[in-house]
Design a protein around this motif. Structure first.
Motif, PDB file in Angstrom:
ATOM      1  N   LEU A   1      20.921  39.454  42.560  1.00 41.45           N
ATOM      2  CA  LEU A   1      21.834  40.732  42.788  1.00 41.45           C
ATOM      3  C   LEU A   1      23.059  40.250  42.950  1.00 41.45           C
ATOM      4  O   LEU A   1      24.606  41.175  42.586  1.00 41.45           O
ATOM      5  CB  LEU A   1      21.398  40.513  44.736  1.00 41.45           C
ATOM      6  CG  LEU A   1      20.299  41.936  44.911  1.00 41.45           C
ATOM      7  CD1 LEU A   1      20.205  41.960  46.195  1.00 41.45           C
ATOM      8  CD2 LEU A   1      20.309  42.981  44.665  1.00 41.45           C
ATOM      9  N   VAL A   2      23.422  38.698  42.582  1.00 37.58           N
ATOM     10  CA  VAL A   2      24.640  37.692  42.902  1.00 37.58           C
ATOM     11  C   VAL A   2      25.389  37.830  41.191  1.00 37.58           C
ATOM     12  O   VAL A   2      26.306  38.961  41.767  1.00 37.58           O
ATOM     13  CB  VAL A   2      24.480  36.703  43.279  1.00 37.58           C
ATOM     14  CG1 VAL A   2      25.825  35.682  42.633  1.00 37.58           C
ATOM     15  CG2 VAL A   2      24.670  36.533  44.534  1.00 37.58           C
ATOM     16  N   VAL A   3      24.590  38.353  40.752  1.00 37.36           N
ATOM     17  CA  VAL A   3      24.521  38.471  38.556  1.00 37.36           C
ATOM     18  C   VAL A   3      25.190  39.700  38.829  1.00 37.36           C
ATOM     19  O   VAL A   3      26.158  40.133  38.130  1.00 37.36           O
ATOM     20  CB  VAL A   3      23.419  37.715  38.164  1.00 37.36           C
ATOM     21  CG1 VAL A   3      24.217  38.505  36.390  1.00 37.36           C
ATOM     22  CG2 VAL A   3      23.102  36.572  38.349  1.00 37.36           C
ATOM     23  N   VAL A   4      24.329  40.946  39.307  1.00 35.93           N
ATOM     24  CA  VAL A   4      24.787  42.369  39.205  1.00 35.93           C
ATOM     25  C   VAL A   4      25.962  41.889  40.131  1.00 35.93           C
ATOM     26  O   VAL A   4      27.091  43.496  39.143  1.00 35.93           O
ATOM     27  CB  VAL A   4      24.050  43.413  40.139  1.00 35.93           C
ATOM     28  CG1 VAL A   4      24.033  44.565  40.236  1.00 35.93           C
ATOM     29  CG2 VAL A   4      22.752  42.935  39.254  1.00 35.93           C
ATOM     30  N   LEU A   5      25.987  41.536  41.322  1.00 34.98           N
ATOM     31  CA  LEU A   5      27.724  42.039  41.952  1.00 34.98           C
ATOM     32  C   LEU A   5      29.070  41.266  41.186  1.00 34.98           C
ATOM     33  O   LEU A   5      29.710  41.798  41.125  1.00 34.98           O
ATOM     34  CB  LEU A   5      28.010  41.180  43.333  1.00 34.98           C
ATOM     35  CG  LEU A   5      26.661  41.803  44.071  1.00 34.98           C
ATOM     36  CD1 LEU A   5      26.706  41.849  46.095  1.00 34.98           C
ATOM     37  CD2 LEU A   5      27.539  43.314  44.894  1.00 34.98           C
ATOM     38  N   LEU A   6      28.843  40.077  40.571  1.00 31.80           N
ATOM     39  CA  LEU A   6      29.415  39.382  39.275  1.00 31.80           C
ATOM     40  C   LEU A   6      29.667  40.362  38.473  1.00 31.80           C
ATOM     41  O   LEU A   6      31.100  40.310  38.116  1.00 31.80           O
ATOM     42  CB  LEU A   6      29.533  38.237  39.121  1.00 31.80           C
ATOM     43  CG  LEU A   6      29.305  37.366  40.480  1.00 31.80           C
ATOM     44  CD1 LEU A   6      28.437  35.727  39.392  1.00 31.80           C
ATOM     45  CD2 LEU A   6      30.406  37.065  40.975  1.00 31.80           C
ATOM     46  N   VAL A   7      28.949  41.130  38.171  1.00 32.15           N
ATOM     47  CA  VAL A   7      29.492  41.962  36.690  1.00 32.15           C
ATOM     48  C   VAL A   7      30.162  43.534  37.020  1.00 32.15           C
ATOM     49  O   VAL A   7      30.893  43.610  36.689  1.00 32.15           O
ATOM     50  CB  VAL A   7      28.162  42.666  36.726  1.00 32.15           C
ATOM     51  CG1 VAL A   7      28.148  43.763  34.661  1.00 32.15           C
ATOM     52  CG2 VAL A   7      27.585  40.709  35.545  1.00 32.15           C
ATOM     53  N   LEU A   8      29.557  43.613  37.901  1.00 30.72           N
ATOM     54  CA  LEU A   8      30.417  44.961  38.531  1.00 30.72           C
ATOM     55  C   LEU A   8      31.373  44.330  39.401  1.00 30.72           C
ATOM     56  O   LEU A   8      32.519  46.335  39.330  1.00 30.72           O
ATOM     57  CB  LEU A   8      29.058  45.333  40.003  1.00 30.72           C
ATOM     58  CG  LEU A   8      29.487  46.835  40.255  1.00 30.72           C
ATOM     59  CD1 LEU A   8      28.968  47.979  39.355  1.00 30.72           C
ATOM     60  CD2 LEU A   8      28.444  48.034  41.631  1.00 30.72           C
ATOM     61  N   ILE A   9      31.543  44.501  40.197  1.00 30.62           N
ATOM     62  CA  ILE A   9      33.184  43.816  40.898  1.00 30.62           C
ATOM     63  C   ILE A   9      34.125  44.238  39.665  1.00 30.62           C
ATOM     64  O   ILE A   9      35.328  44.709  40.158  1.00 30.62           O
ATOM     65  CB  ILE A   9      32.777  43.104  41.435  1.00 30.62           C
ATOM     66  CG1 ILE A   9      32.438  43.324  42.545  1.00 30.62           C
ATOM     67  CG2 ILE A   9      34.306  42.158  42.319  1.00 30.62           C
ATOM     68  CD1 ILE A   9      32.456  42.005  43.798  1.00 30.62           C
ATOM     69  N   PRO A  10      33.721  43.111  38.408  1.00 33.15           N
ATOM     70  CA  PRO A  10      35.243  42.664  37.608  1.00 33.15           C
ATOM     71  C   PRO A  10      35.674  44.773  37.029  1.00 33.15           C
ATOM     72  O   PRO A  10      36.521  44.407  36.724  1.00 33.15           O
ATOM     73  CB  PRO A  10      34.662  41.512  36.721  1.00 33.15           C
ATOM     74  CG  PRO A  10      33.987  40.970  37.348  1.00 33.15           C
ATOM     75  CD  PRO A  10      33.251  42.050  38.720  1.00 33.15           C
ATOM     76  N   VAL A  11      34.401  45.063  36.766  1.00 36.59           N
ATOM     77  CA  VAL A  11      33.987  45.880  36.208  1.00 36.59           C
ATOM     78  C   VAL A  11      35.171  47.660  36.738  1.00 36.59           C
ATOM     79  O   VAL A  11      35.912  48.065  36.479  1.00 36.59           O
ATOM     80  CB  VAL A  11      32.479  46.546  36.401  1.00 36.59           C
ATOM     81  CG1 VAL A  11      33.181  48.395  34.830  1.00 36.59           C
ATOM     82  CG2 VAL A  11      32.281  46.112  34.935  1.00 36.59           C
TER      83      VAL A  11
END
Length: 290
Positions: free
Chosen positions: A221-231
């Motif tokens: 979940l943390v990895v997904v958020l770290l990728v999704l927020i910058p996008v």
């Protein structure tokens, strides 16, 4: 010619079998002094002999009523009077044409004055053997009478044991493996009476695995958020014009903002009538008016 060959083979086969000891009996157990074991259906001319051994004795004696019997059961109540402390150990061996099998010791399915009664509870990496401290042997002989708990992996000899007064937890067991136990009374560290029949339990896996799964999910979940927020930030900052252009290309229907049609409004079926009032100038008691 063929008949002679077959007869020869049968004779040779029978002679070979006669020189091989019979298979030892299996699953010998006692229930209320009745000793039983499965019959050897595939073996002919096989008889059985039951033997007993008393406390602190390496000598095995034949049970008089159970010598060279063809049955697969024997009442051994007579041995109770022969054993010290009223308890004996029992074993059975098979015999055919003078050749005997390896003797196999019996076990007891139910607890009594000579055999403990216990239950098992498996935990992560451990196995708890529940035993009673107030058993008949302890009440009579005090702390000199204990439980001997044999344990080990299923299919392996149970060479490890613990001498305890009551319940005990065996730790450092391999998770996912099946462990088996047997319990027997000991008096002054010498086995007394029949051991219990084997009981087995699978050692469950610890909660560490579930914790690790939770950690893995959290990391994902943390990895997904770290990728999704910058996008999302990129599109909101650098692609704002494109987003506006995409929104402007979408036409809203003209009647979308029209008020709700009056014809669809609910009409009250009640009508208000005008009320008529009179002014009261004064009020006088009823007796004065008369």
């Amino acid at each position: 010619m063929l008949f002679i060959v077959l007869c020869t083979l049968i004779a040779v086969h029978g002679h070979v079998l006669s020189e091989i000891p019979p298979a030892p009996p299996q699953n010998i157990h006692v229930d209320n002094w009745l000793l039983t074991w499965p019959a050897a259906t595939e073996q002919e001319e096989v008889t059985y002999t039951v033997q007993y051994s008393s406390f602190d004795s390496a000598v095995w004696t034949d049970v008089p009523a159970c010598v060279h019997i063809s049955l697969n059961c024997c009442n051994v109540i007579s041995t109770k009077a022969e054993g010290d402390l009223g308890c004996v150990m029992l074993r059975v061996q098979a015999e055919r044409r003078g050749l005997t099998s390896t003797p196999v010791e019996a076990c007891s399915r139910h607890g009594d004055s000579c055999t403990p009664d216990f239950s098992l509870t498996a935990g992560p990496g451990s196995l708890t053997v529940h035993l009673s401290r107030n058993h008949s042997m302890a009440l009579e002989h005090g702390d000199h009478a204990k439980h001997r708990v044999y344990y080990g992996k299923e299919g392996e000899p149970r060479q490890k044991y613990k001498d305890v007064m009551a319940s005990v937890t065996i730790r450092e067991l391999l998770e996912g493996q099946r462990y088996c136990t047997e319990v027997q009374y000991v008096y002054f560290d010498v086995p007394v009476g029949l051991a219990t029949c084997t009981q087995c339990e699978v050692i469950p896996k610890s909660s560490k695995d579930s914790k690790q799964s939770g950690i893995i999910v959290a990391v994902v979940l943390v990895v997904v958020l770290l990728v999704l927020i910058p996008v999302l930030a990129y599109f909101l900052i650098f692609q704002r014009g494109t987003i506006k252009q995409w929104l402007s290309s979408y036409h809203i229907p003209e009647d979308f903002f029209e008020p709700f049609p009056k014809s669809l409004l609910p009409i009250s079926s009640c009508s208000h009538t005008e009320e008529h009032c009179h002014v009261i100038s004064s009020i006088s008691p009823e007796e004065l008016r008369e």
